[in-house]
Scaffold this active site. Structure first.
Site, PDB file in Angstrom:
ATOM      1  N   GLY A 185       2.524   6.686  -0.961  1.00 32.06           N
ATOM      2  CA  GLY A 185       3.953   6.541  -1.200  1.00 32.06           C
ATOM      3  C   GLY A 185       4.632   5.864  -0.022  1.00 32.06           C
ATOM      4  O   GLY A 185       4.099   5.834   1.091  1.00 32.06           O
ATOM      5  N   CYS A 186       5.815   5.320  -0.250  1.00 33.81           N
ATOM      6  CA  CYS A 186       6.502   4.549   0.796  1.00 33.81           C
ATOM      7  C   CYS A 186       6.943   5.442   1.968  1.00 33.81           C
ATOM      8  O   CYS A 186       6.600   5.158   3.122  1.00 33.81           O
ATOM      9  CB  CYS A 186       7.689   3.798   0.204  1.00 33.81           C
ATOM     10  SG  CYS A 186       8.856   4.816  -0.728  1.00 33.81           S
TER      11      CYS A 186
END
Length: 320
Positions: A126-127
């Site tokens: 995930g970012c």
């Protein structure tokens, strides 16, 4: 992998991440290094049509919501012990902490690139998690940050990571300049951050969105004797991060020597690397760690393409 150019099927290519992956891979397709398979838009939700493309693909990339990604993996699993088996790279949250899935962060540890290259199932990070793990994992693994310490993480992202409704609200004139969200809720990246950073329990995480399309800053304050080992200052923490990432000959994580006192979140928009910095705060006997990246680059499509390169045996190819 066949001797021919590897075939890539992006299931969910019409979304932001899928479009970003296709754009980055297009030059390799034009050069004949890989082939991108496309589904008839009218059949993009038909399981049989999607599975037929999976059966043709060397690598299937999932750019889908979590439940749809799980359903897609079930389709791929049906092919696994046939001559039409496909590797799977999942860009959703669904499998990032699941046993049997390799975590697609090549800079997580020496040897992670090889694990990704050999894996049948890879979960793209995930970012927010990419920034937080990049900062915390090296320090926890070296004993500089206590695994059971109370941690707080603050982060701001461009609105492109928030889905169609958020993008439309910011595109309108008078859209919100800044917004905290998910207050009082456990963010979906927390299990991933806790597991991959080696934390004993989840940190407090405060995500926010700014009125800019792409970019991200993740920041983590650390106090000596609380989160940090006693007596540690900014120089020691910076050296520890640099020592960790200097183990990698090819990577997209850069530890800054002289961080600036201000930081613009959009600074790495359009790029697929990440900058880490350690900001000393001697008056408070602590430091502030920051990670800056593009939420759609190193935080999504760019990271996925790096994993595709590894999984396809094309790591030495130029993507963009």
């Amino acid at each position: 992998m066949t001797a021919q150019a590897p075939k890539i099927f992006i299931d969910g290519e019409a979304g932001t991440t899928g479009l970003g992956i296709r754009k980055r891979l297009a030059p390799l397709e034009q050069a004949g290094r890989l082939r991108l398979l496309a589904i008839d838009p009218a059949k993009r939700k038909e399981p049989a049509a999607r599975q037929a493309l999976m059966a043709e693909a060397d690598i299937t990339v999932l750019c889908l919501p979590d439940d749809a990604a799980r359903e897609a993996v079930a389709l791929a699993d049906e092919l696994e012990h046939t001559s039409h088996a496909t590797k799977v790279l999942d860009a959703s949250t669904a499998h990032r902490t699941q046993p049997g899935w390799v975590y697609g962060f090549p800079e997580l540890a020496p040897g992670q690139e090889k694990l990704i290259a050999q894996a049948r199932r890879v979960a793209n990070p995930g970012c927010y998690a990419t920034g937080a793990i990049a900062l915390l994992h090296p320090l926890v693994s070296q004993g500089l940050v206590k695994a059971d310490a109370p941690l707080s993480i603050n982060a701001v992202s461009g609105y492109s990571g928030g889905g169609r409704k958020m993008m439309e609200s910011h595109a309108r004139e008078g859209g919100p300049a800044f917004m905290l969200y998910a207050l009082g809720k456990a963010h979906k990246h927390l299990p991933e951050i806790s597991l991959r950073a080696g934390l004993a329990h989840p940190p407090l995480f405060v995500p926010s969105v700014g009125h800019f399309p792409q970019g991200m800053v993740v920041s983590i304050p650390l106090h000596q004797g609380v989160q940090l080992a006693p007596g540690l200052g900014g120089a020691e923490v910076r050296d520890a991060l640099a020592r960790f990432y200097n183990q990698f000959t090819t990577h997209g994580v850069h530890v800054l020597d002289q961080p600036q006192p201000t930081m613009v979140a959009e600074g790495l928009a359009g790029r697929d690397d990440m900058e880490l910095a350690v900001h000393s705060v001697p008056e408070a006997k602590g430091v502030v760690l920051t990670a800056r990246l593009d939420n759609l680059g190193k935080g999504a499509s760019g990271a996925a393409c790096r994993n595709i390169m590894l999984m396809a045996g094309l790591e030495n190819s130029k993507m963009i």
